[in-house]
Design an enzyme around this catalytic site. Structure first.
Site, PDB file in Angstrom:
ATOM      1  N   ARG A   3    -115.577  18.365 -24.283  1.00 10.25           N
ATOM      2  CA  ARG A   3    -114.134  18.522 -24.431  1.00 10.25           C
ATOM      3  C   ARG A   3    -113.542  19.542 -23.459  1.00 10.25           C
ATOM      4  O   ARG A   3    -112.325  19.710 -23.397  1.00 10.25           O
ATOM      5  CB  ARG A   3    -113.796  18.911 -25.886  1.00 10.25           C
ATOM      6  CG  ARG A   3    -114.288  17.898 -26.909  1.00 10.25           C
ATOM      7  CD  ARG A   3    -113.523  17.988 -28.198  1.00 10.25           C
ATOM      8  NE  ARG A   3    -112.095  17.796 -27.967  1.00 10.25           N
ATOM      9  CZ  ARG A   3    -111.155  18.020 -28.872  1.00 10.25           C
ATOM     10  NH1 ARG A   3    -111.498  18.416 -30.073  1.00 10.25           N
ATOM     11  NH2 ARG A   3    -109.880  17.837 -28.581  1.00 10.25           N
ATOM     12  N   ARG A  41    -117.440  26.217 -32.825  1.00  9.18           N
ATOM     13  CA  ARG A  41    -116.658  25.968 -31.602  1.00  9.18           C
ATOM     14  C   ARG A  41    -115.969  27.216 -31.052  1.00  9.18           C
ATOM     15  O   ARG A  41    -115.465  27.202 -29.929  1.00  9.18           O
ATOM     16  CB  ARG A  41    -115.582  24.913 -31.887  1.00  9.18           C
ATOM     17  CG  ARG A  41    -116.115  23.579 -32.362  1.00  9.18           C
ATOM     18  CD  ARG A  41    -116.738  22.785 -31.220  1.00  9.18           C
ATOM     19  NE  ARG A  41    -117.247  21.509 -31.721  1.00  9.18           N
ATOM     20  CZ  ARG A  41    -116.500  20.399 -31.804  1.00  9.18           C
ATOM     21  NH1 ARG A  41    -115.247  20.424 -31.433  1.00  9.18           N
ATOM     22  NH2 ARG A  41    -117.029  19.289 -32.264  1.00  9.18           N
ATOM     23  N   HIS A  96    -113.738  23.274 -38.168  1.00  8.73           N
ATOM     24  CA  HIS A  96    -112.749  24.241 -37.691  1.00  8.73           C
ATOM     25  C   HIS A  96    -112.158  25.020 -38.871  1.00  8.73           C
ATOM     26  O   HIS A  96    -112.110  24.498 -39.985  1.00  8.73           O
ATOM     27  CB  HIS A  96    -111.586  23.516 -37.005  1.00  8.73           C
ATOM     28  CG  HIS A  96    -111.890  23.032 -35.618  1.00  8.73           C
ATOM     29  ND1 HIS A  96    -111.634  21.744 -35.214  1.00  8.73           N
ATOM     30  CD2 HIS A  96    -112.413  23.666 -34.545  1.00  8.73           C
ATOM     31  CE1 HIS A  96    -111.981  21.608 -33.929  1.00  8.73           C
ATOM     32  NE2 HIS A  96    -112.453  22.754 -33.504  1.00  8.73           N
ATOM     33  N   CYS A 148    -104.513  18.416 -35.886  1.00 10.42           N
ATOM     34  CA  CYS A 148    -105.271  18.242 -34.625  1.00 10.42           C
ATOM     35  C   CYS A 148    -104.545  17.407 -33.581  1.00 10.42           C
ATOM     36  O   CYS A 148    -104.816  17.538 -32.392  1.00 10.42           O
ATOM     37  CB  CYS A 148    -106.602  17.558 -34.902  1.00 10.42           C
ATOM     38  SG  CYS A 148    -107.419  18.091 -36.380  1.00 10.42           S
TER      39      CYS A 148
HETATM   40  C1  CIR Z   1    -114.178  17.132 -32.438  1.00  9.87           C
HETATM   41  O1  CIR Z   1    -115.260  17.205 -33.043  1.00  9.87           O
HETATM   42  O2  CIR Z   1    -113.854  17.933 -31.569  1.00  9.87           O
HETATM   43  C2  CIR Z   1    -113.227  16.010 -32.804  1.00  9.87           C
HETATM   44  N1  CIR Z   1    -113.967  14.865 -33.185  1.00  9.87           N
HETATM   45  C3  CIR Z   1    -112.312  16.426 -33.932  1.00  9.87           C
HETATM   46  C4  CIR Z   1    -111.389  17.531 -33.553  1.00  9.87           C
HETATM   47  C5  CIR Z   1    -110.502  17.935 -34.667  1.00  9.87           C
HETATM   48  N2  CIR Z   1    -109.589  18.923 -34.241  1.00  9.87           N
HETATM   49  C6  CIR Z   1    -109.120  19.885 -35.005  1.00  9.87           C
HETATM   50  O3  CIR Z   1    -109.577  20.043 -36.148  1.00  9.87           O
HETATM   51  N3  CIR Z   1    -108.226  20.699 -34.486  1.00  9.87           N
END
Ligand code: CIR
Length: 266
Positions: A93, A139, A170, A257
């Site tokens: 990412r 993360r 998160h 998100c």
């Molecule tokens: C990830 O694992 O990064 C994505 N599949 C989901 C991100 C979700 N984002 C968030 O909670 N802010």
């Protein structure tokens, strides 16, 4: 320092069109792959709800090289006073930051950049009236969180570093601000004591996945598959907008998100 009196009042948002590769997005669980059509439909409903709530939405084009790029909240953080480019913790990412940078430079005079020696995802950051809460997680590491505190101070924001519960992706997977006094949260996160000064509203047992609610102006967006939480907030007088989230839920994502939101300075 921090003066986010009502950090749920927004007039502007950025979202990104889901790419077809979204079906390969990161996830911990094994709830199965989402379908592209399903994610796209949830995205359409989400954007419509933002617009109905009075938000002007800019939709960025899909990025096929980045399956999770629909989740624009993670590579950046925005305030009326400026934007911060983050360094996401998932290697797949990290390029999303470069992709969103020019867009943020178009919108903000001040754009700060987190040094790449640590990691921080926007999903780990909750803005409350008194402080910005940064959750350490898989993360967001200590270095990233501490560097972020320095950048937040440059934007006049007081911040605090806390821990995200174990096995929770998160910090905001488990919470969402409801108004200036209340936060919707899971029991496990509330128990850690991080919400002092705020009134925690605990999601009913079994509905933990709805905690990532999104308050936008007069409405609270909630996943539609969580009737007890919908009733709970309804009874407390919130105007609940229930949205489909089962497909993005398979990618460990919720409602905050999918957008970056802010209020333009007067
Ligand atoms: C990830 O694992 O990064 C994505 N599949 C989901 C991100 C979700 N984002 C968030 O909670 N802010």
């Amino acid at each position: 320092m921090t003066e986010n009196l009502q950090p749920y009042i927004f007039d502007t948002a950025i979202v990104r069109q889901p790419c077809e590769a979204v079906v390969n997005g990161l996830r911990d669980g094994d709830a199965g792959d989402p379908t592209f059509a399903g994610v796209a439909a949830e995205h359409v409903a989400y954007v419509a709800a933002l617009e109905r709530a009075g938000v002007e939405v800019t939709t960025l084009p899909a990025l096929e090289d980045y399956p999770d790029s629909i989740f624009v909240e993670d590579p950046a953080l925005v305030f009326a006073s400026g934007a911060i480019l983050l360094h996401p913790g998932a290697p797949t990412r990290q390029g999303e930051t470069t992709e969103i940078e020019p867009v943020l430079r178009d919108h903000f005079e001040t754009v700060l950049q987190l040094p790449c020696r640590g990691f921080a995802d926007g999903g780990d950051i909750l803005v409350t009236p008194e402080r910005v809460i940064i959750g350490l997680s898989a993360r967001t590491d200590k270095q990233g969180a501490e560097d972020l505190q320095g950048l937040l101070a440059q934007l006049g924001q007081t911040s605090e570093i806390v821990r995200t519960p174990p096995d929770v992706l998160h910090f905001k997977t488990d919470c969402g601000l409801l108004d200036e006094a209340r936060v919707l949260t899971t029991a496990r996160l509330a128990a850690s004591g991080v919400f002092y000064g705020l009134d925690p509203v605990i999601v009913p047992s079994g509905e933990e996945a709805v905690a990532n609610a999104l308050r936008v102006n007069d409405i609270v967006m909630l996943g539609q598959d969580f009737p007890r939480t919908i009733d709970l907030l309804d009874a407390k007088g919130y105007e609940v907008v229930a949205l489909p989230t089962s497909e993005i839920g398979k990618l460990d994502a919720g409602l905050s998100c999918m957008s970056l939101r802010w209020k333009r300075p007067a």
